[in-house]
Design a protein around this motif. Structure first.
Motif, PDB file in Angstrom:
ATOM      1  N   ALA A   1       0.846  -1.194   0.000  1.00  0.00           N
ATOM      2  CA  ALA A   1       0.000   0.000   0.000  1.00  0.00           C
ATOM      3  C   ALA A   1       0.877   1.238   0.000  1.00  0.00           C
ATOM      4  O   ALA A   1       2.077   1.172   0.291  1.00  0.00           O
ATOM      5  CB  ALA A   1      -0.923   0.002   1.225  1.00  0.00           C
ATOM      6  N   VAL A   2       0.273   2.362  -0.337  1.00  0.00           N
ATOM      7  CA  VAL A   2       0.931   3.653  -0.188  1.00  0.00           C
ATOM      8  C   VAL A   2       0.688   4.122   1.244  1.00  0.00           C
ATOM      9  O   VAL A   2      -0.460   4.304   1.651  1.00  0.00           O
ATOM     10  CB  VAL A   2       0.369   4.692  -1.173  1.00  0.00           C
ATOM     11  CG1 VAL A   2       1.049   6.051  -0.961  1.00  0.00           C
ATOM     12  CG2 VAL A   2       0.524   4.224  -2.609  1.00  0.00           C
ATOM     13  N   LEU A   3       1.757   4.300   1.997  1.00  0.00           N
ATOM     14  CA  LEU A   3       1.664   4.785   3.367  1.00  0.00           C
ATOM     15  C   LEU A   3       2.152   6.221   3.402  1.00  0.00           C
ATOM     16  O   LEU A   3       3.256   6.524   2.944  1.00  0.00           O
ATOM     17  CB  LEU A   3       2.498   3.923   4.314  1.00  0.00           C
ATOM     18  CG  LEU A   3       2.131   2.439   4.376  1.00  0.00           C
ATOM     19  CD1 LEU A   3       3.038   1.700   5.349  1.00  0.00           C
ATOM     20  CD2 LEU A   3       0.661   2.258   4.766  1.00  0.00           C
ATOM     21  N   ARG A   4       1.317   7.116   3.950  1.00  0.00           N
ATOM     22  CA  ARG A   4       1.634   8.542   3.944  1.00  0.00           C
ATOM     23  C   ARG A   4       1.806   9.073   5.352  1.00  0.00           C
ATOM     24  O   ARG A   4       1.150   8.626   6.295  1.00  0.00           O
ATOM     25  CB  ARG A   4       0.515   9.335   3.262  1.00  0.00           C
ATOM     26  CG  ARG A   4       0.284   9.062   1.789  1.00  0.00           C
ATOM     27  CD  ARG A   4       1.390   9.614   0.904  1.00  0.00           C
ATOM     28  NE  ARG A   4       1.599  11.026   1.054  1.00  0.00           N
ATOM     29  CZ  ARG A   4       1.010  11.973   0.310  1.00  0.00           C
ATOM     30  NH1 ARG A   4       0.143  11.615  -0.628  1.00  0.00           N
ATOM     31  NH2 ARG A   4       1.278  13.250   0.494  1.00  0.00           N
ATOM     32  N   GLY A   5       2.659  10.069   5.488  1.00  0.00           N
ATOM     33  CA  GLY A   5       2.824  10.864   6.694  1.00  0.00           C
ATOM     34  C   GLY A   5       3.112  12.290   6.268  1.00  0.00           C
ATOM     35  O   GLY A   5       3.112  12.614   5.082  1.00  0.00           O
ATOM     36  N   ARG A   6       3.384  13.148   7.227  1.00  0.00           N
ATOM     37  CA  ARG A   6       3.680  14.550   6.886  1.00  0.00           C
ATOM     38  C   ARG A   6       5.093  14.634   6.303  1.00  0.00           C
ATOM     39  O   ARG A   6       6.074  14.396   6.985  1.00  0.00           O
ATOM     40  CB  ARG A   6       3.558  15.435   8.117  1.00  0.00           C
ATOM     41  CG  ARG A   6       2.132  15.560   8.621  1.00  0.00           C
ATOM     42  CD  ARG A   6       2.003  16.595   9.717  1.00  0.00           C
ATOM     43  NE  ARG A   6       0.647  16.628  10.233  1.00  0.00           N
ATOM     44  CZ  ARG A   6      -0.358  17.314   9.692  1.00  0.00           C
ATOM     45  NH1 ARG A   6      -0.130  18.045   8.607  1.00  0.00           N
ATOM     46  NH2 ARG A   6      -1.562  17.282  10.224  1.00  0.00           N
ATOM     47  N   GLY A   7       5.167  14.973   5.025  1.00  0.00           N
ATOM     48  CA  GLY A   7       6.450  15.063   4.358  1.00  0.00           C
ATOM     49  C   GLY A   7       7.107  13.730   4.096  1.00  0.00           C
ATOM     50  O   GLY A   7       8.299  13.687   3.762  1.00  0.00           O
TER      51      GLY A   7
ATOM     52  N   THR B   1      17.357  10.857   7.157  1.00  0.00           N
ATOM     53  CA  THR B   1      16.092  11.343   7.716  1.00  0.00           C
ATOM     54  C   THR B   1      14.901  10.660   7.062  1.00  0.00           C
ATOM     55  O   THR B   1      13.935  10.266   7.732  1.00  0.00           O
ATOM     56  CB  THR B   1      15.993  12.871   7.537  1.00  0.00           C
ATOM     57  OG1 THR B   1      17.072  13.503   8.239  1.00  0.00           O
ATOM     58  CG2 THR B   1      14.675  13.397   8.076  1.00  0.00           C
ATOM     59  N   LEU B   2      14.964  10.495   5.741  1.00  0.00           N
ATOM     60  CA  LEU B   2      13.872   9.826   5.035  1.00  0.00           C
ATOM     61  C   LEU B   2      13.749   8.371   5.454  1.00  0.00           C
ATOM     62  O   LEU B   2      12.633   7.860   5.634  1.00  0.00           O
ATOM     63  CB  LEU B   2      14.084   9.932   3.523  1.00  0.00           C
ATOM     64  CG  LEU B   2      13.877  11.311   2.897  1.00  0.00           C
ATOM     65  CD1 LEU B   2      14.282  11.297   1.433  1.00  0.00           C
ATOM     66  CD2 LEU B   2      12.425  11.771   3.039  1.00  0.00           C
TER      67      LEU B   2
ATOM     68  N   GLU C   1      10.788   4.171   8.142  1.00  0.00           N
ATOM     69  CA  GLU C   1      10.705   3.067   9.098  1.00  0.00           C
ATOM     70  C   GLU C   1       9.559   3.281  10.074  1.00  0.00           C
ATOM     71  O   GLU C   1       8.886   2.318  10.479  1.00  0.00           O
ATOM     72  CB  GLU C   1      12.037   2.940   9.841  1.00  0.00           C
ATOM     73  CG  GLU C   1      13.155   2.403   8.956  1.00  0.00           C
ATOM     74  CD  GLU C   1      14.502   2.399   9.644  1.00  0.00           C
ATOM     75  OE1 GLU C   1      15.398   1.653   9.177  1.00  0.00           O
ATOM     76  OE2 GLU C   1      14.674   3.141  10.644  1.00  0.00           O
ATOM     77  N   GLY C   2       9.322   4.539  10.442  1.00  0.00           N
ATOM     78  CA  GLY C   2       8.179   4.823  11.303  1.00  0.00           C
ATOM     79  C   GLY C   2       6.850   4.518  10.638  1.00  0.00           C
ATOM     80  O   GLY C   2       5.910   4.047  11.284  1.00  0.00           O
ATOM     81  N   LEU C   3       6.768   4.745   9.331  1.00  0.00           N
ATOM     82  CA  LEU C   3       5.525   4.466   8.607  1.00  0.00           C
ATOM     83  C   LEU C   3       5.263   2.970   8.495  1.00  0.00           C
ATOM     84  O   LEU C   3       4.123   2.517   8.663  1.00  0.00           O
ATOM     85  CB  LEU C   3       5.571   5.084   7.209  1.00  0.00           C
ATOM     86  CG  LEU C   3       5.569   6.610   7.096  1.00  0.00           C
ATOM     87  CD1 LEU C   3       5.605   7.031   5.637  1.00  0.00           C
ATOM     88  CD2 LEU C   3       4.355   7.219   7.788  1.00  0.00           C
ATOM     89  N   ILE C   4       6.299   2.192   8.188  1.00  0.00           N
ATOM     90  CA  ILE C   4       6.077   0.763   7.944  1.00  0.00           C
ATOM     91  C   ILE C   4       6.239  -0.079   9.205  1.00  0.00           C
ATOM     92  O   ILE C   4       5.867  -1.257   9.214  1.00  0.00           O
ATOM     93  CB  ILE C   4       7.012   0.230   6.847  1.00  0.00           C
ATOM     94  CG1 ILE C   4       8.479   0.269   7.295  1.00  0.00           C
ATOM     95  CG2 ILE C   4       6.814   1.019   5.558  1.00  0.00           C
ATOM     96  CD1 ILE C   4       9.441  -0.352   6.288  1.00  0.00           C
ATOM     97  N   GLY C   5       6.794   0.519  10.257  1.00  0.00           N
ATOM     98  CA  GLY C   5       6.909  -0.196  11.523  1.00  0.00           C
ATOM     99  C   GLY C   5       8.007  -1.226  11.589  1.00  0.00           C
ATOM    100  O   GLY C   5       7.964  -2.128  12.426  1.00  0.00           O
TER     101      GLY C   5
END
Length: 344
Positions: A220-226, A258-259, A264-268
């Motif tokens: 899936a496309v996982l989104r966060g701020r920036g 940084t990216l 890693e925070g998005l996908i866990g």
């Protein structure tokens, strides 16, 4: 691609082969016009992208007006018929917000008229309107649709002639009744009329860095701020920086770290393995929307500087430009918002 004979002539010459230029060329070809596309062949920022067609989250994250949200929504709808004609595939991956404050994101999207679906986690809403087009295959499909219309070369100057325009390139001269500037963040051509030259001056570069992850599978496309992690081929892509005023192309190691941490925070889980870092330079206008339409000079049109939303706005911008080239004026309700002359 055919050889370029001396004094090549065409009805319409599109200068540039990023997403806006190719979309416009395909749309004009679809309507029966004789079109040639001048493709400089390198530095294409449209390929350094995830290809997200994300009206809901772009509207929410940019805190746009309801009118701008409607423009984004209509831009998404414009892709349906266009993609079918151009042979561009819309990726089946779902878009999920995974960056925290999911309830607030969902409420903001709904308030702007976008559909929001619940998942098993209330902080991770699904946005059905937001889809994905993989840039590499999509650019290839549009080039294939325009095969005999492509000319590989770089434009350096343009001059008026009795029949329209003469464009000087590094592979010869091309005469065209109409020229469409789709040159992204590149400098304007020598010889442009004062009006068009002044419009080119309002474009500023934005540097974007993304990383291709061949060893990471993304469903899936996982989104966060920036931040985002999205499917790309057999792997995934993590992105993206937006650095206004920068036009250097060397990947930044600190930005990459940084990216990766954000991804890693998005996908866990940890992102491991090889990362192919790439940088693209996008053009942006002061209001963040592209210039798409007439320049104010007869026979000279523009489709450029879409900030980070070239893929989202490509099909809509193409329709607006084609309508105006055909003399239909402002047939789209969004023509005024994209009119290059709003900056004069």
């Amino acid at each position: 691609m055919p050889d370029l004979p001396q004094n090549t002539q065409t009805e319409i010459l599109v200068i540039g082969a990023g997403v806006l230029g190719l979309c416009a060329a395909v749309e004009l070809t679809r309507r029966g016009h004789a079109v040639r596309v001048l493709d400089p062949g390198k530095g294409n920022a449209s390929a350094v992208a995830a290809g997200m067609i994300a009206p809901a989250l772009e509207a929410v994250l940019d805190r746009v007006t309801p009118e701008r949200a409607r423009l984004f929504a209509d831009a998404r709808q414009a892709w349906d018929g266009f993609a079918a004609f151009a042979g561009v595939a819309i990726h089946p991956a779902q878009t999920i917000w995974a960056g925290g404050e999911g309830r607030a994101i969902a409420e903001a999207a709904a308030a702007l008229g976008f559909e929001v679906e619940k998942t098993g986690d209330a902080e991770r809403p699904r946005l059905p309107s937001d889809v994905l087009i993989e840039p590499g295959p999509a650019l290839a499909a549009m080039r294939a649709a325009l095969d005999q219309s492509l000319i590989y070369g770089r434009a350096t100057a343009a001059a008026r002639i009795a029949e329209g325009w003469r464009v000087r390139t590094d592979v010869g001269e091309i005469d065209a009744g109409i020229i469409l500037l789709a040159t992204g963040a590149a400098e304007g051509l020598e010889g442009l009329p004062d009006t068009a030259a002044s419009l080119m001056q309002v474009i500023s570069p934005i540097r974007g860095q993304i990383g291709f992850l061949p060893g990471l599978k993304a469903e899936a496309v996982l989104r966060g701020r920036g931040l985002y992690v999205a499917p790309s081929g057999e792997g995934a892509v993590v992105g993206a920086t937006m650095e206004a005023g920068r036009s250097d192309l060397e990947p930044d190691a600190d930005a990459g770290r940084t990216l990766v941490a954000g991804g890693e925070g998005l996908i866990g889980r940890a992102i491991e393995g090889e990362i192919d870092w790439r940088v693209g330079i996008r053009g942006s206008t002061p209001d963040g929307l592209p210039m798409a339409g007439g320049s104010g000079d007869a026979g000279l049109f523009m489709a450029l500087a879409p900030r980070r939303n070239g893929w989202l706005l490509g099909a809509l911008a193409a329709q607006v430009v084609a309508d105006q080239i055909e003399g239909g004026g402002a047939s789209s309700p969004h023509a005024a918002a994209l009119d290059p002359r709003r900056f004069l």
